[in-house]
Design a protein around this motif. Structure first.
Motif, PDB file in Angstrom:
ATOM      1  N   LYS A 193      98.705 -67.789 -48.939  1.00  0.00           N
ATOM      2  CA  LYS A 193      99.605 -66.637 -48.819  1.00  0.00           C
ATOM      3  C   LYS A 193     100.977 -66.981 -49.419  1.00  0.00           C
ATOM      4  O   LYS A 193     101.583 -66.184 -50.141  1.00  0.00           O
ATOM      5  CB  LYS A 193      99.740 -66.289 -47.334  1.00  0.00           C
ATOM      6  CG  LYS A 193     100.568 -65.092 -47.006  1.00  0.00           C
ATOM      7  CD  LYS A 193     100.297 -64.652 -45.554  1.00  0.00           C
ATOM      8  CE  LYS A 193     101.278 -63.610 -45.080  1.00  0.00           C
ATOM      9  NZ  LYS A 193     102.563 -64.186 -44.630  1.00  0.00           N
ATOM     10  N   THR A 194     101.444 -68.195 -49.129  1.00  0.00           N
ATOM     11  CA  THR A 194     102.735 -68.628 -49.670  1.00  0.00           C
ATOM     12  C   THR A 194     102.683 -68.685 -51.196  1.00  0.00           C
ATOM     13  O   THR A 194     103.623 -68.249 -51.874  1.00  0.00           O
ATOM     14  CB  THR A 194     103.110 -70.011 -49.099  1.00  0.00           C
ATOM     15  OG1 THR A 194     103.157 -69.917 -47.677  1.00  0.00           O
ATOM     16  CG2 THR A 194     104.459 -70.490 -49.621  1.00  0.00           C
TER      17      THR A 194
ATOM     18  N   ASP B 198     103.243 -75.813 -46.021  1.00  0.00           N
ATOM     19  CA  ASP B 198     102.387 -74.654 -46.305  1.00  0.00           C
ATOM     20  C   ASP B 198     103.155 -73.334 -46.285  1.00  0.00           C
ATOM     21  O   ASP B 198     102.564 -72.286 -46.523  1.00  0.00           O
ATOM     22  CB  ASP B 198     101.195 -74.590 -45.335  1.00  0.00           C
ATOM     23  CG  ASP B 198     101.589 -74.230 -43.910  1.00  0.00           C
ATOM     24  OD1 ASP B 198     102.645 -74.711 -43.444  1.00  0.00           O
ATOM     25  OD2 ASP B 198     100.843 -73.462 -43.272  1.00  0.00           O
ATOM     26  N   ARG B 199     104.452 -73.392 -46.004  1.00  0.00           N
ATOM     27  CA  ARG B 199     105.230 -72.148 -45.964  1.00  0.00           C
ATOM     28  C   ARG B 199     106.440 -72.259 -46.887  1.00  0.00           C
ATOM     29  O   ARG B 199     106.929 -73.363 -47.152  1.00  0.00           O
ATOM     30  CB  ARG B 199     105.719 -71.850 -44.552  1.00  0.00           C
ATOM     31  CG  ARG B 199     104.607 -71.422 -43.622  1.00  0.00           C
ATOM     32  CD  ARG B 199     105.176 -70.796 -42.378  1.00  0.00           C
ATOM     33  NE  ARG B 199     104.103 -70.391 -41.468  1.00  0.00           N
ATOM     34  CZ  ARG B 199     104.295 -70.019 -40.218  1.00  0.00           C
ATOM     35  NH1 ARG B 199     105.524 -69.983 -39.723  1.00  0.00           N
ATOM     36  NH2 ARG B 199     103.284 -69.666 -39.447  1.00  0.00           N
ATOM     37  N   SER B 200     106.954 -71.113 -47.299  1.00  0.00           N
ATOM     38  CA  SER B 200     108.126 -71.119 -48.177  1.00  0.00           C
ATOM     39  C   SER B 200     109.318 -71.791 -47.485  1.00  0.00           C
ATOM     40  O   SER B 200     110.139 -72.428 -48.142  1.00  0.00           O
ATOM     41  CB  SER B 200     108.483 -69.695 -48.610  1.00  0.00           C
ATOM     42  OG  SER B 200     108.718 -68.890 -47.486  1.00  0.00           O
ATOM     43  N   SER B 201     109.392 -71.687 -46.154  1.00  0.00           N
ATOM     44  CA  SER B 201     110.515 -72.326 -45.438  1.00  0.00           C
ATOM     45  C   SER B 201     110.478 -73.850 -45.596  1.00  0.00           C
ATOM     46  O   SER B 201     111.525 -74.502 -45.618  1.00  0.00           O
ATOM     47  CB  SER B 201     110.499 -71.935 -43.963  1.00  0.00           C
ATOM     48  OG  SER B 201     109.251 -72.211 -43.388  1.00  0.00           O
TER      49      SER B 201
ATOM     50  N   ASP C 173      98.933 -71.651 -44.064  1.00  0.00           N
ATOM     51  CA  ASP C 173      99.375 -70.406 -44.695  1.00  0.00           C
ATOM     52  C   ASP C 173      99.631 -70.575 -46.196  1.00  0.00           C
ATOM     53  O   ASP C 173     100.272 -69.726 -46.824  1.00  0.00           O
ATOM     54  CB  ASP C 173     100.675 -69.921 -44.033  1.00  0.00           C
ATOM     55  CG  ASP C 173     100.459 -69.509 -42.585  1.00  0.00           C
ATOM     56  OD1 ASP C 173      99.359 -69.024 -42.261  1.00  0.00           O
ATOM     57  OD2 ASP C 173     101.394 -69.677 -41.779  1.00  0.00           O
TER      58      ASP C 173
END
Ligand SMILES: [Mg+2]
Ligand SMILES: [Zn+2]
Length: 185
Positions: free
Chosen positions: A159-160, A134-137, A156
């Protein structure tokens, strides 16, 4: 070699936020079914989660005076997660990075260290593997490890998606990610 699906934990399998106690573990609907179906189809399922709250040095010392999370807490959290997932949906491996965030360790996502060490342990074939996050990382760690990233809009994820500049495959949740992966075969 086996194909794998790497899964971020918070915001993908369970609802996110700061998870520092077992009672804070609440599964995202469809998570157990998704893992069960991926495993039944022959995928190794590997959870990869940053746990900087442990605040550890490279030699395992706790660097913070009051870390929000202890090794015992984390073990209890993962026991509760496995209990809620049920016997048919147990991940093959849970990898976590325990290091203080400022150490710039090779395992903390967006670095691919956890994926690479899991690949060695389980003899995984990255080219036919995926990461769901769920995150760019999560997406960046997947790209660096040579697996295909899938963004979920839980946690998230929305938002990502708004912030991600390149092309990305996005699905509502882990259940649709499993559909997509299994449809790809
Ligand atoms: Mg997450
Ligand atoms: Zn680390």
């Amino acid at each position: 070699m086996r194909k794998a699906v790497f899964l971020d934990r918070d915001g993908v399998i369970n609802h996110g936020g700061q998870i520092n106690r077992p009672h804070e573990v609440h599964l995202i609907p469809g998570a157990a079914e998704a893992i069960e179906r991926l495993k039944a189809a022959g995928y190794s399922v590997v959870v990869v989660t940053n746990q900087g709250g442990l605040g550890e040095s490279f030699d395992g010392r706790v660097l913070w005076r009051r870390p929000p999370l202890s090794r015992d807490d984390l073990e209890a959290i993962h026991e509760e997660l496995l209990r809620q997932l049920g016997p048919a949906a147990q991940p093959d491996l849970i990898k976590f990075c325990p290091h203080a965030t400022y150490l710039n360790c090779p395992c903390r996502k967006p670095k691919p260290g956890m994926l690479k060490s899991a690949a060695k342990e389980l003899d995984l074939e990255m080219a036919s593997s995926y990461i769901v996050g769920d995150r760019s990382s999560d997406l960046e760690a997947g790209l660096a490890a040579g697996v295909r990233p899938i963004l979920v809009l839980t946690g998230d994820g929305q938002k990502t998606l708004d912030e991600w500049s390149g092309p990305v495959t996005a699905v509502p949740s882990i259940l649709e990610a499993a559909d997509l992966i299994l449809g790809d075969r």
